[in-house]
Motif scaffolding. Sequence first.
Motif, PDB file in Angstrom:
ATOM      1  N   ALA A 111      49.917  28.472  39.560  1.00 32.38           N
ATOM      2  CA  ALA A 111      49.167  27.237  39.807  1.00 32.38           C
ATOM      3  C   ALA A 111      47.863  27.532  40.547  1.00 32.38           C
ATOM      4  CB  ALA A 111      50.025  26.264  40.614  1.00 32.38           C
ATOM      5  N   ALA A 112      47.897  28.453  41.490  1.00 34.76           N
ATOM      6  CA  ALA A 112      46.679  28.828  42.214  1.00 34.76           C
ATOM      7  C   ALA A 112      45.661  29.460  41.267  1.00 34.76           C
ATOM      8  CB  ALA A 112      47.018  29.788  43.349  1.00 34.76           C
ATOM      9  N   VAL A 113      46.130  30.286  40.347  1.00 29.74           N
ATOM     10  CA  VAL A 113      45.231  30.884  39.360  1.00 29.74           C
ATOM     11  C   VAL A 113      44.634  29.793  38.473  1.00 29.74           C
ATOM     12  CG1 VAL A 113      45.192  32.325  37.280  1.00 29.74           C
ATOM     13  CG2 VAL A 113      46.277  33.161  39.358  1.00 29.74           C
ATOM     14  N   ALA A 114      45.431  28.818  38.102  1.00 29.20           N
ATOM     15  CA  ALA A 114      44.933  27.729  37.257  1.00 29.20           C
ATOM     16  C   ALA A 114      43.846  26.931  37.975  1.00 29.20           C
ATOM     17  CB  ALA A 114      46.087  26.819  36.853  1.00 29.20           C
ATOM     18  N   SER A 118      39.813  26.827  36.945  1.00 32.14           N
ATOM     19  CA  SER A 118      39.074  25.589  36.677  1.00 32.14           C
ATOM     20  C   SER A 118      37.837  25.481  37.566  1.00 32.14           C
ATOM     21  CB  SER A 118      39.981  24.378  36.877  1.00 32.14           C
ATOM     22  OG  SER A 118      40.306  24.233  38.245  1.00 32.14           O
ATOM     23  N   LEU A 119      37.888  26.082  38.745  1.00 29.25           N
ATOM     24  CA  LEU A 119      36.724  26.046  39.642  1.00 29.25           C
ATOM     25  C   LEU A 119      35.630  27.025  39.234  1.00 29.25           C
ATOM     26  CD1 LEU A 119      38.519  25.769  43.100  1.00 29.25           C
ATOM     27  CD2 LEU A 119      37.356  23.960  41.832  1.00 29.25           C
ATOM     28  N   LEU A 120      35.961  27.996  38.415  1.00 34.56           N
ATOM     29  CA  LEU A 120      34.977  28.997  37.985  1.00 34.56           C
ATOM     30  C   LEU A 120      34.045  28.486  36.889  1.00 34.56           C
ATOM     31  CD1 LEU A 120      37.098  32.268  37.909  1.00 34.56           C
ATOM     32  CD2 LEU A 120      35.337  31.621  39.550  1.00 34.56           C
ATOM     33  N   HIS A 121      34.343  27.342  36.315  1.00 35.52           N
ATOM     34  CA  HIS A 121      33.536  26.745  35.241  1.00 35.52           C
ATOM     35  C   HIS A 121      33.336  27.726  34.095  1.00 35.52           C
ATOM     36  CE1 HIS A 121      32.862  23.360  37.830  1.00 35.52           C
ATOM     37  NE2 HIS A 121      32.350  24.143  38.774  1.00 35.52           N
ATOM     38  N   LEU A 122      34.430  28.292  33.643  1.00 37.19           N
ATOM     39  CA  LEU A 122      34.407  29.196  32.498  1.00 37.19           C
ATOM     40  C   LEU A 122      34.208  28.382  31.229  1.00 37.19           C
ATOM     41  CD1 LEU A 122      37.442  31.420  33.511  1.00 37.19           C
ATOM     42  CD2 LEU A 122      35.023  32.016  33.675  1.00 37.19           C
ATOM     43  N   VAL A 130      42.670  32.913  30.402  1.00 37.92           N
ATOM     44  CA  VAL A 130      42.650  33.447  31.770  1.00 37.92           C
ATOM     45  C   VAL A 130      43.951  33.097  32.483  1.00 37.92           C
ATOM     46  CG1 VAL A 130      41.536  33.220  34.028  1.00 37.92           C
ATOM     47  CG2 VAL A 130      40.146  33.471  31.977  1.00 37.92           C
ATOM     48  N   ILE A 131      44.388  31.861  32.361  1.00 34.38           N
ATOM     49  CA  ILE A 131      45.627  31.431  33.022  1.00 34.38           C
ATOM     50  C   ILE A 131      46.827  32.148  32.410  1.00 34.38           C
ATOM     51  CG2 ILE A 131      47.164  29.468  33.444  1.00 34.38           C
ATOM     52  CD1 ILE A 131      44.595  27.725  33.524  1.00 34.38           C
ATOM     53  N   GLY A 132      46.871  32.241  31.096  1.00 31.72           N
ATOM     54  CA  GLY A 132      47.989  32.926  30.432  1.00 31.72           C
ATOM     55  C   GLY A 132      48.053  34.401  30.783  1.00 31.72           C
ATOM     56  N   GLY A 133      46.926  35.080  30.755  1.00 34.41           N
ATOM     57  CA  GLY A 133      46.896  36.491  31.120  1.00 34.41           C
ATOM     58  C   GLY A 133      47.266  36.716  32.574  1.00 34.41           C
ATOM     59  N   SER A 134      46.770  35.848  33.431  1.00 32.52           N
ATOM     60  CA  SER A 134      47.105  35.962  34.852  1.00 32.52           C
ATOM     61  C   SER A 134      48.587  35.681  35.090  1.00 32.52           C
ATOM     62  CB  SER A 134      46.262  34.988  35.676  1.00 32.52           C
ATOM     63  OG  SER A 134      44.900  35.281  35.520  1.00 32.52           O
TER      64      SER A 134
END
Length: 160
Positions: A111-114, A118-122, A130-134
């Motif tokens: 959840a922290a990675v998610a 979202s804050l990185l504005h990818l 990114v979330i899946g890989g993390s």
Amino acid sequence: MRYVGKALRTLEGEIMALHRTSGRLSARSHRRRPLKMHAGLVVAALRHTETRIDVDPTSLSELAAMVMTIGERATAGRIGALLDTTHFPEGLTPARDWDFLRLPAAAVLIAAVAVCASLLHLPKDSNTYVIGGSAVVVLTLLYGRRVRQFLDLLGVLGGP
């Protein structure tokens, strides 16, 4: 000796989970606490004997005998008597089972990675990757070889 250590870590996990996986107890059984205590003592005794291998090579045969006894008794359904009390040295403290904390820790970290992603504005579609890989990395760090059991969680994160 490294192979012995890895095999013992796997065995320790199985011993600590016997009260959950044996199918002999209900989820709220009053017998769980003594079984967990015994499992902790058995794991501590195995670790104690393993530490003596480098000092006294004959401890390896003692360790093998302990593992055989544990296997025979677990097969016979004697999960509350995997080893005799003679195998437990004075002052031996039971090993703790931290496995119950791994799944909540994984959920919090993913959840922290998610949130961070979202804050990185990818770019729009890259958040999912990114979330899946993390999530795979987090689960691998927490569960090691058992990660395959928990990769089903990624389907929930990825959405429909």
